[in-house]
Write an enzyme that holds these catalytic residues in place. Structure first.
Site, short mmCIF file in Angstrom:
data_model
loop_
_atom_site.label_atom_id
_atom_site.label_comp_id
_atom_site.label_asym_id
_atom_site.label_seq_id
_atom_site.Cartn_x
_atom_site.Cartn_y
_atom_site.Cartn_z
N SER A 133 0.79 -1.23 0.00
CA SER A 133 0.00 0.00 0.00
C SER A 133 0.83 1.28 0.00
O SER A 133 1.62 1.49 -0.91
CB SER A 133 -0.95 -0.04 1.19
OG SER A 133 -1.90 0.97 1.06
N HIS A 134 0.68 2.08 1.05
CA HIS A 134 1.33 3.39 1.10
C HIS A 134 2.80 3.29 1.52
O HIS A 134 3.50 4.30 1.54
CB HIS A 134 0.58 4.29 2.08
CG HIS A 134 0.49 3.67 3.44
ND1 HIS A 134 -0.35 2.62 3.71
CD2 HIS A 134 1.16 3.92 4.58
CE1 HIS A 134 -0.20 2.26 4.97
NE2 HIS A 134 0.71 3.04 5.52
N ASP A 168 -2.68 6.40 -3.32
CA ASP A 168 -1.51 5.74 -2.74
C ASP A 168 -1.00 4.60 -3.64
O ASP A 168 -1.47 4.42 -4.76
CB ASP A 168 -1.80 5.23 -1.32
CG ASP A 168 -2.76 4.06 -1.31
OD1 ASP A 168 -3.53 3.92 -2.27
OD2 ASP A 168 -2.74 3.28 -0.33
N ASP A 176 -1.41 1.38 -3.85
CA ASP A 176 -2.33 0.38 -4.41
C ASP A 176 -3.69 0.97 -4.79
O ASP A 176 -4.61 0.21 -5.11
CB ASP A 176 -2.51 -0.78 -3.42
CG ASP A 176 -3.10 -0.34 -2.10
OD1 ASP A 176 -2.88 0.81 -1.69
OD2 ASP A 176 -3.79 -1.16 -1.46
N ASP A 232 -6.07 2.58 -3.07
CA ASP A 232 -7.28 2.58 -2.24
C ASP A 232 -7.41 3.84 -1.38
O ASP A 232 -8.47 4.08 -0.81
CB ASP A 232 -7.39 1.30 -1.39
CG ASP A 232 -6.19 1.07 -0.50
OD1 ASP A 232 -5.25 1.89 -0.52
OD2 ASP A 232 -6.18 0.04 0.21
N ARG A 233 -6.35 4.65 -1.30
CA ARG A 233 -6.46 5.88 -0.51
C ARG A 233 -6.67 7.09 -1.42
O ARG A 233 -6.34 7.05 -2.60
CB ARG A 233 -5.18 6.12 0.28
CG ARG A 233 -4.94 5.07 1.33
CD ARG A 233 -3.77 5.47 2.20
NE ARG A 233 -3.57 4.45 3.23
CZ ARG A 233 -2.94 4.66 4.37
NH1 ARG A 233 -2.41 5.85 4.63
NH2 ARG A 233 -2.82 3.69 5.25
N LYS A 241 -11.49 0.19 0.40
CA LYS A 241 -11.56 1.62 0.17
C LYS A 241 -11.12 1.88 -1.27
O LYS A 241 -10.47 1.05 -1.88
CB LYS A 241 -10.73 2.38 1.19
CG LYS A 241 -9.29 1.90 1.37
CD LYS A 241 -8.70 2.57 2.61
CE LYS A 241 -7.22 2.31 2.76
NZ LYS A 241 -6.96 1.06 3.50
C1 VG1 Z 1 -3.12 2.04 8.48
C2 VG1 Z 1 -4.27 3.01 8.67
C3 VG1 Z 1 -5.58 2.28 8.52
C4 VG1 Z 1 -5.63 1.58 7.16
C5 VG1 Z 1 -4.42 0.67 7.00
C6 VG1 Z 1 -4.34 0.06 5.63
O1 VG1 Z 1 -3.15 1.05 9.48
O2 VG1 Z 1 -4.19 3.64 9.92
O3 VG1 Z 1 -6.63 3.20 8.66
O4 VG1 Z 1 -6.79 0.80 7.05
O5 VG1 Z 1 -3.23 1.42 7.20
O6 VG1 Z 1 -4.35 1.03 4.64
P1 VG1 Z 1 -2.20 1.11 10.80
O7 VG1 Z 1 -2.46 -0.15 11.54
O8 VG1 Z 1 -0.81 1.28 10.30
O9 VG1 Z 1 -2.64 2.35 11.55
V1 VG1 Z 1 -3.56 0.77 3.20
O10 VG1 Z 1 -3.88 1.96 2.18
O11 VG1 Z 1 -2.05 0.51 3.78
O12 VG1 Z 1 -4.17 -0.73 2.63
CO CO Z 2 -3.51 1.45 0.25
#
Ligand code: VG1
Ligand code: CO
Length: 543
Positions: free
Chosen positions: A113-114, A277, A279, A281-282, A376
């Site tokens: 992801s990010h 981001d 992938d 989804d953000r 998302k």
């Molecule tokens: C983070 C965010 C959470 C989100 C998750 C996955 O998790 O706070 O809101 O759902 O990333 O997002 P954490 O446990 O690091 O706070 V993504 O875009 O990485 O799939």
């Molecule tokens: Co993501």
């Protein structure tokens, strides 16, 4: 082609976090590491025999290699078919949609992801269930157990499958169908939004800058925003996905998308800016001279949902993760909608969406989505805003001002302390947990504490219970401090401190958030001893 049975041993630490298993890429590239986890996915979900899956990822380093391994393993374990995005690319929401549309037995998404990508950065693997959503805790727990019991994995001995040409081919006894990653997703967006209205908006001279951050949304945004909706060529920037995201951090927030912020706050700024981001989804939303926090964006979308064709009949309910601001609750109250509060992570919205209890969901971490998929969806949120703007024909700043005037403003910020020593971070949380009961009634940094607890969630649909989901301290006047440790990091611990305060005084709706939150920030530090325990003078990232 022969099936090989490779003996292996359990590998420590293959426990999926907030969103799948994420590790440094070299960890994933160790012998057996990926294979053990993939075999555990089959073993933890009743085997791959006869199943159909979707496979894709955000194009980060190692994704193309991992895809070949996963395909060989699916074939060796008797899967019937895998639908793969061309070149192993699928955004997370597009993968969720394909799983649902093709009614598969689930899917595997290769992404961190990010988190940054590259030979020394992060990689990840996530299993999604047949509803298209991230596996719920009950399923990830079974997968984790399977990683601890593993003694062998099955893999086909064969050459790579061609993933660059569309169409079907076979691998052992399994069909591999390579699909256009964008086509089905674009069709879904056309069904949800009023594309004619948005086209007319662009025709009127409205300008957008969409920053794909060298990540997976580039091809999606190019095809939809520029191709179908007529945004001027060049509106989508950093549009070619690269294995290391151009060396950047594909996290759409004012820190990592600073270029976009500079453009939107500079001379000759376009009308609307957005970013997504790694992938896809953000989303980040920013108007000319107007940054919109994700929590506010969620509330604005809920308040304006009936302007979008797919939601014109109204919302069934809304949901937000616990640390997300209560701006959404104020809209839900006024519309008479149920508003659910879930733990962090999209997997907790799945049951509410499946049961028809919620239509719109969101998280403070720039995640917004609806029942159109079970993830998302970054580009969907951008199109939602464009549809609203096409109807209202007001600036983003004016829409925000009107929203706050009507509902009040929930000033909000998240302070992240990254790569903190794990023992220190756990010590901080444990110490605060032990003091929660003593806090109510105390005054800290001039604020009276009204309540304090540790958030736990009882899923109203399946009755499952999730404990220890974040510490909360509520102050007088609608103030709130939330502390939790990240479940997506790959280095030490990341402490997240979520800060919020409600303001309804019409004269105080345009203040600087950090200033408006100053006493809440001071109280958080005093209550949890953040500076003292982490040894940090300031957060690494403020969003
Ligand atoms: C983070 C965010 C959470 C989100 C998750 C996955 O998790 O706070 O809101 O759902 O990333 O997002 P954490 O446990 O690091 O706070 V993504 O875009 O990485 O799939
Ligand atoms: Co993501």
């Amino acid at each position: 082609m022969s099936v090989q049975r490779i003996s292996t041993k359990p590998i420590e630490g293959q426990k999926p976090g907030t969103s799948g298993l994420r590790k440094k890429t070299p960890v994933f590239m160790q012998p057996h590491y990926l294979e053990n986890f993939v075999q555990a996915i089959w073993n933890g979900t009743g085997g791959a025999e006869g199943k159909t899956y979707v496979l894709g990822g955000d194009g980060r380093y190692f994704g193309d290699r991992a895809a070949q391994v996963i395909l060989r393993m699916a074939a060796a374990s008797g899967a019937k078919k895998v639908i793969v995005g061309q070149n192993a690319i699928l955004s997370t929401p597009a993968a969720s949609h394909l799983i649902r549309k093709r009614q598969t037995d689930g899917g595997i998404i290769m992404s961190a992801s990010h988190n940054p990508g590259g030979p020394k950065e992060d990689f990840g693997v996530k299993f999604n269930t047949p509803n298209g959503g991230p596996a719920p805790e009950g399923v990830t727990e079974k997968i984790f157990q399977a990683t601890k019991d593993i003694s062998e994995y099955l893999i086909l001995e064969s050459q790579d499958v061609d993933l660059s040409t569309l169409g079907s081919r076979t691998l052992g006894g399994m069909e591999v169908e390579v699909v256009d990653p964008v086509a089905d997703y674009a069709e879904l967006m056309r069904e949800i939004f009023d594309f004619d209205k948005i086209r007319a908006l662009f025709q009127s001279g409205f300008r957008i800058r969409f920053d794909a951050m060298h990540a997976v949304t580039g091809p999606y945004a190019k095809a939809i925003l520029e191709g179908e909706l007529g945004a001027p060529a060049g509106s989508v920037v950093n549009a070619v996905p690269s294995p290391d995201f151009g060396g950047g951090h594909p996290d759409p927030n004012p820190i990592w998308a600073k270029d976009l912020m500079d453009t939107m706050f500079g001379a000759d700024a376009p009308d609307f800016g957005a970013a997504s981001d790694g992938d896809g989804d953000r989303n980040m939303i920013v108007g000319r001279n107007a940054y919109v926090t994700p929590s506010d964006s969620l509330a604005v979308l809920a308040a304006n949902a009936t302007l979008v064709p797919a939601y014109a009949g109204g919302l069934k309910g809304v949901a937000r993760s616990m640390p997300t601001s209560k701006a959404l609750d104020r809209v839900a109250d006024s519309l008479g909608l149920a508003c659910y509060e879930t733990p962090t992570g999209w997997k907790f919205f799945g049951n509410l969406l499946d049961a028809g209890r919620a239509t719109l969901c969101g998280e403070e971490s720039a995640g917004t989505g609806s029942d159109h998929v079970r993830e998302k969806d970054g580009l969907w949120a951008v199109l939602f805003w464009l549809n609203v703007l096409a109807e209202r024909r007001e600036s983003v700043a004016d829409i925000m001002a009107a929203h706050w005037a009507k509902y009040g403003r929930n000033y909000y910020s998240r302070h992240d302390y990254e790569a903190v020593d794990s023992a220190a971070a756990n010590g901080l949380v444990d110490a605060l947990r032990a003091r929660l009961a003593d806090l109510p009634g105390q005054t800290v940094a001039g604020l009276r504490i009204e309540a304090a607890d540790e958030f736990a969630y009882d899923d109203p649909v399946d009755g499952s219970h999730s404990a220890a989901q974040g510490l909360r301290v509520m102050t007088e006047g609608g103030g709130r401090i939330v502390l939790r440790l990240s479940g997506t990091g790959t280095e030490g611990a990341t402490l997240r401190v979520y800060l919020e305060r409600v303001e309804t005084d019409p004269a105080r709706l345009q203040d600087d958030p950090q200033a408006a939150l100053a006493s809440i920030i001071a109280a958080a530090d005093q209550i949890a001893g953040i500076r003292e325990r982490t040894g940090r003078e300031a957060p690494d990232v403020i969003t």
